[in-house]
Write an enzyme that holds these catalytic residues in place. Structure first.
Site, short mmCIF file in Angstrom:
data_model
loop_
_atom_site.label_atom_id
_atom_site.label_comp_id
_atom_site.label_asym_id
_atom_site.label_seq_id
_atom_site.Cartn_x
_atom_site.Cartn_y
_atom_site.Cartn_z
N ASP A 32 36.98 31.37 41.53
CA ASP A 32 36.21 32.59 42.46
C ASP A 32 34.34 33.13 42.80
O ASP A 32 34.05 33.62 43.49
CB ASP A 32 36.90 33.92 43.00
CG ASP A 32 37.87 33.47 44.10
OD1 ASP A 32 38.05 32.32 44.44
OD2 ASP A 32 38.31 34.62 44.74
N ASP A 48 50.48 41.06 42.73
CA ASP A 48 51.65 40.67 42.57
C ASP A 48 52.79 41.33 42.19
O ASP A 48 53.53 40.80 42.75
CB ASP A 48 51.41 40.10 40.81
CG ASP A 48 50.52 41.15 40.27
OD1 ASP A 48 50.57 42.28 41.12
OD2 ASP A 48 50.24 41.67 39.11
#
Length: 728
Positions: A132, A440
């Site tokens: 990223d 998550d």
């Protein structure tokens, strides 16, 4: 291999449940007695203080009750990989990195190499790295790792080495070799180690100069993408195949290599990228184009593989004839290398991974923890569980010698563009969930709400080892991000206490609630660390006298809770000093990380702030590392998060010393009888705060508390004493 009806894993319960439940019932009786005392002994004056302390105790009681759901019936799994069939399903392995400055490219390369060396059919494996940061330095490191892998994988296979992370294997005393007796081992070892050190030197020298050598650029077309300067937040999609699987590329022994793909999704300032969740969803789409394995393993770039049999252990759950169809993901614990003997910053998360998540196992399974988890692609991509679900997978091999890899790269680029998710349910009903810093836990809760179960498994040899924060500031930043995200989960449409009813088991609801309510702990902790010492300094008692029979209730609850906490930690091979460190870190983050998380959440709800994704640094300063190994806390930066714990530690020290002088000056027994519990509370806070006093006044090294923090905290103490005292 056993018969198709042989169980591939077995489950057993923790021992001594009867003793725990007896303790639990006695403690509940103590809690009810405490609240009976609070309701029947309300003083005529100082009622506000009494109410605030009572509310803090009520919060502690509710959270204690939620916490017992973890301990009520913890379960453990044992796998039987020897019973697995010969034909195992394909797996796509995904690794994320975001910043080459905080996550060194050499670290990323080491993690990839450890995962590529799994003891598994390479024709069933494909590896995908999301960068990223869009960094040429990271691509260069992955490219060099792909070259070194041609020698590393045959070496691991030939000698069955552990761990299969080259950095850990070559420079750790804990490595092992199953077949080192061969005469060629030493020669092969030296040659492969020399190649690894050369790779490391090339990666690090490139990072130092910031430029990839022209000679290297000419060796792979992927470097052409950086012919012009790319901005980490503004660049075209990059997808480059570095290793072609299933015979497309071969290792030094002529055997097939696994597929290895580098990806940097398109970034444009006008389009939200959704941080790590967005990166993993992009990897999901790229892998679907190229390999489409039925199972997806995701690992953080700083968590290398420590067990080459991890995938075999996982398949014991996904292929079990009785339970496999219910399982959405298998979660392994996050374990860390290089921790101090007494875990200075509680970075091992021992109480979470060695105790709490085993308790989750008895309630349809643990939350998704962001790394070290293997998902069923169908469940991750939005499918709801139904009892008639029949797992199956496509036997299409990953890539091949005749595969048109250029065409696959082109297709993959289209699914990593900024517009590829428009009009599609990614981040909402499909893939990882968006809109939360802890994508998550948010995603795991969504999967459980759709009827899926999960499994928490701790193999004898740890599956993954990573790097933990090694200074106080990074530790607090990490907990601020976690607690902010968890609180946002609580206030989301997936709130376990509302959305979970009818969808989750009650024990699972309580477990999720305990974690999602981390941040509000700051208020009762602040209350208990602030009000009793201030009241004591003004001669006000908020607890029963020593001579009062009710004193025994408070004494029992305090001693029993801390004794059980200590015993629990010793049972999982902790130490007394580790327990004290745990209390200290909990108090520090309670009044700093958790409090700031509350502030950020309130500001976001008012539209005044947006929570971002903060990356903790994996770069290690040598002097700081030396202090860390000596278990000396690091406070080198002037972080505002240091002000609350320093202020409260100084306040409790002052109030305790002042009360001690009063006890001595006024003869002792009457004052001590009146203030004993408040003095004990302040004394306990003083004892666990000793490193803060040392860092503020005694140390002269670079890791000491910045003078500005000490000055601000001292001024705040005087303000609290002389501005609030008239209202106490």
């Amino acid at each position: 291999m056993a018969s198709p009806t042989s169980r591939l894993f077995t489950t057993h319960q923790a021992p001594a449940r009867a003793l725990f439940r007896l303790y639990c019932f006695l403690f509940v009786a103590g809690i009810f007695s405490l609240f009976y005392y609070r309701l029947t002994h309300i003083p005529a004056d100082h009622r506000l203080l009494w109410l605030l302390v009572s509310l803090a105790e009520f919060w502690f009681a509710v959270m204690w009750l939620f916490q017992q759901s973890f301990r009520w019936n913890p379960t453990y799994h044992v796998t039987h990989p020897e019973r697995l069939p010969a034909n195992l399903p394909p797996v796509d392995v995904m690794v994320c990195t975001a910043d080459p400055d905080r996550e060194p490219p050499a670290l990323v390369a080491n993690t990839l190499l450890s995962l590529m060396a799994y003891d598994y059919d390479v024709s069933k494996l494909a590896y995908y790295l999301s960068d990223d940061g869009g960094s040429e330095l990271t691509f260069h490191a992955v490219y060099l790792a792909s070259i070194f892998a041609r020698h590393w994988l045959p070496f691991c296979r030939k000698y069955n080495v552990e761990p299969r992370a080259p950095q850990a294997f070559f420079f750790s005393s804990e490595n092992s070799v199953a077949d080192s007796g061969r005469g060629t081992f030493r020669q092969d070892y030296s040659l492969v180690k020399e190649n690894f050190e050369e790779m490391q030197d090339r990666i690090n020298s490139t990072v130092e100069t910031g430029n990839v050598p022209e000679e290297t650029r000419r060796r792979h077309k992927g470097f052409n993408e950086w012919s012009t300067k790319l901005s980490p937040g503004d660049h075209q999609p990059l997808v480059e195949v570095l290793l072609r699987g299933n015979g497309g590329d071969r290792d030094a022994e002529g055997k097939p290599m696994p597929t290895l793909v580098y990806m940097a999704r398109e970034k444009r300032p006008a389009h939200p990228h959704n941080f790590k969740a967005g990166a993993l969803n992009a990897l999901n789409r790229v892998s679907a184009v190229m390999s489409n394995a039925p199972f997806i393993l995701n690992v953080d770039c700083d968590m290398y593989s420590n067990n080459s049999q991890t995938l075999h252990h996982t398949m014991c759950f996904f292929l079990d004839y009785k339970e496999s169809h219910r399982i959405a993901f298998v979660q392994f614990p996050q374990c860390f290398a290089g921790l101090t003997p007494n875990d200075l910053y509680c970075s091992s998360l021992t109480r979470i991974f060695d105790i709490d998540l085993h308790g989750f196992n008895s309630y349809n399974g643990p939350p998704y923890c962001g790394t070290g988890a293997i998902h069923r692609r169908e469940s991750l991509n939005g499918r709801k569980f139904t009892p008639d679900f029949q797992p199956k997978w496509d036997e299409k091999p990953v890539g091949g010698e005749n595969e048109d890899w250029s065409e696959l790269e082109a297709k993959a680029r289209t699914v990593t563009s900024c517009t590829s998710e428009l009009g599609k349910p990614w981040g909402k009903d499909m893939g990882l969930m968006y809109g939360c810093p802890v994508e998550d836990v948010y995603t795991g809760l969504a999967l459980h709400s759709r009827g899926w179960q999960s499994v928490y498994f701790t193999p004898e040899r740890k599956a993954f080892l990573g790097l933990s924060p090694q200074n106080t500031n990074d530790t607090l930043i990490q907990y601020k991000r976690w607690s902010t995200g968890l609180l946002q989960v609580f206030f989301s449409h997936l709130c376990p206490l509302t959305h979970g009813i009818g969808r989750l088991k009650w024990g699972q609801i309580m477990c999720y609630a305990f974690y999602t309510l981390w941040a509000p702990w700051s208020l009762p902790i602040l209350c208990y660390a602030l009000l009793p010492p201030l009241a004591m300094a003004n001669g006000i008692s908020l607890f029963p006298k020593v001579s009062d029979p009710w004193f025994k209730v408070f004494a029992f609850l305090g001693i029993a809770s801390h004794a059980y906490s200590l015993g629990e930690l010793l049972w999982v091979k902790g130490t007394v000093k580790m327990w004290l460190n745990e209390i200290r870190v909990w108090m520090i983050r309670g009044v700093s990380s958790f409090f700031l998380a509350m502030v950020v959440t309130v500001l976001k709800s008012l539209g005044m702030s947006e929570s971002g994704f903060e990356i903790t640094s994996k770069v290690i300063d040598e002097e700081a590392l030396k202090r860390y190994k000596q278990e000396v806390m690091e406070f080198a930066v002037a972080s505002p998060m240091f002000v609350p714990p320093t202020t409260l530690s100084l306040l409790n020290l002052y109030c305790f010393l002042r009360s001690t002088v009063l006890v001595i000056a006024k003869g002792g027994p009457s004052v001590l009888d009146h203030m004993a519990l408040q003095m004990i509370l302040s004394c306990f806070i003083v004892l666990v705060s000793l490193p803060l006093y040392e860092a503020s006044f005694l140390r002269r090294d670079k890791g000491r508390m910045p003078t500005s923090i000490t000055v601000y905290s001292t001024v705040l103490v005087f303000a609290l004493l002389y501005l609030l005292s008239p209202f106490i």
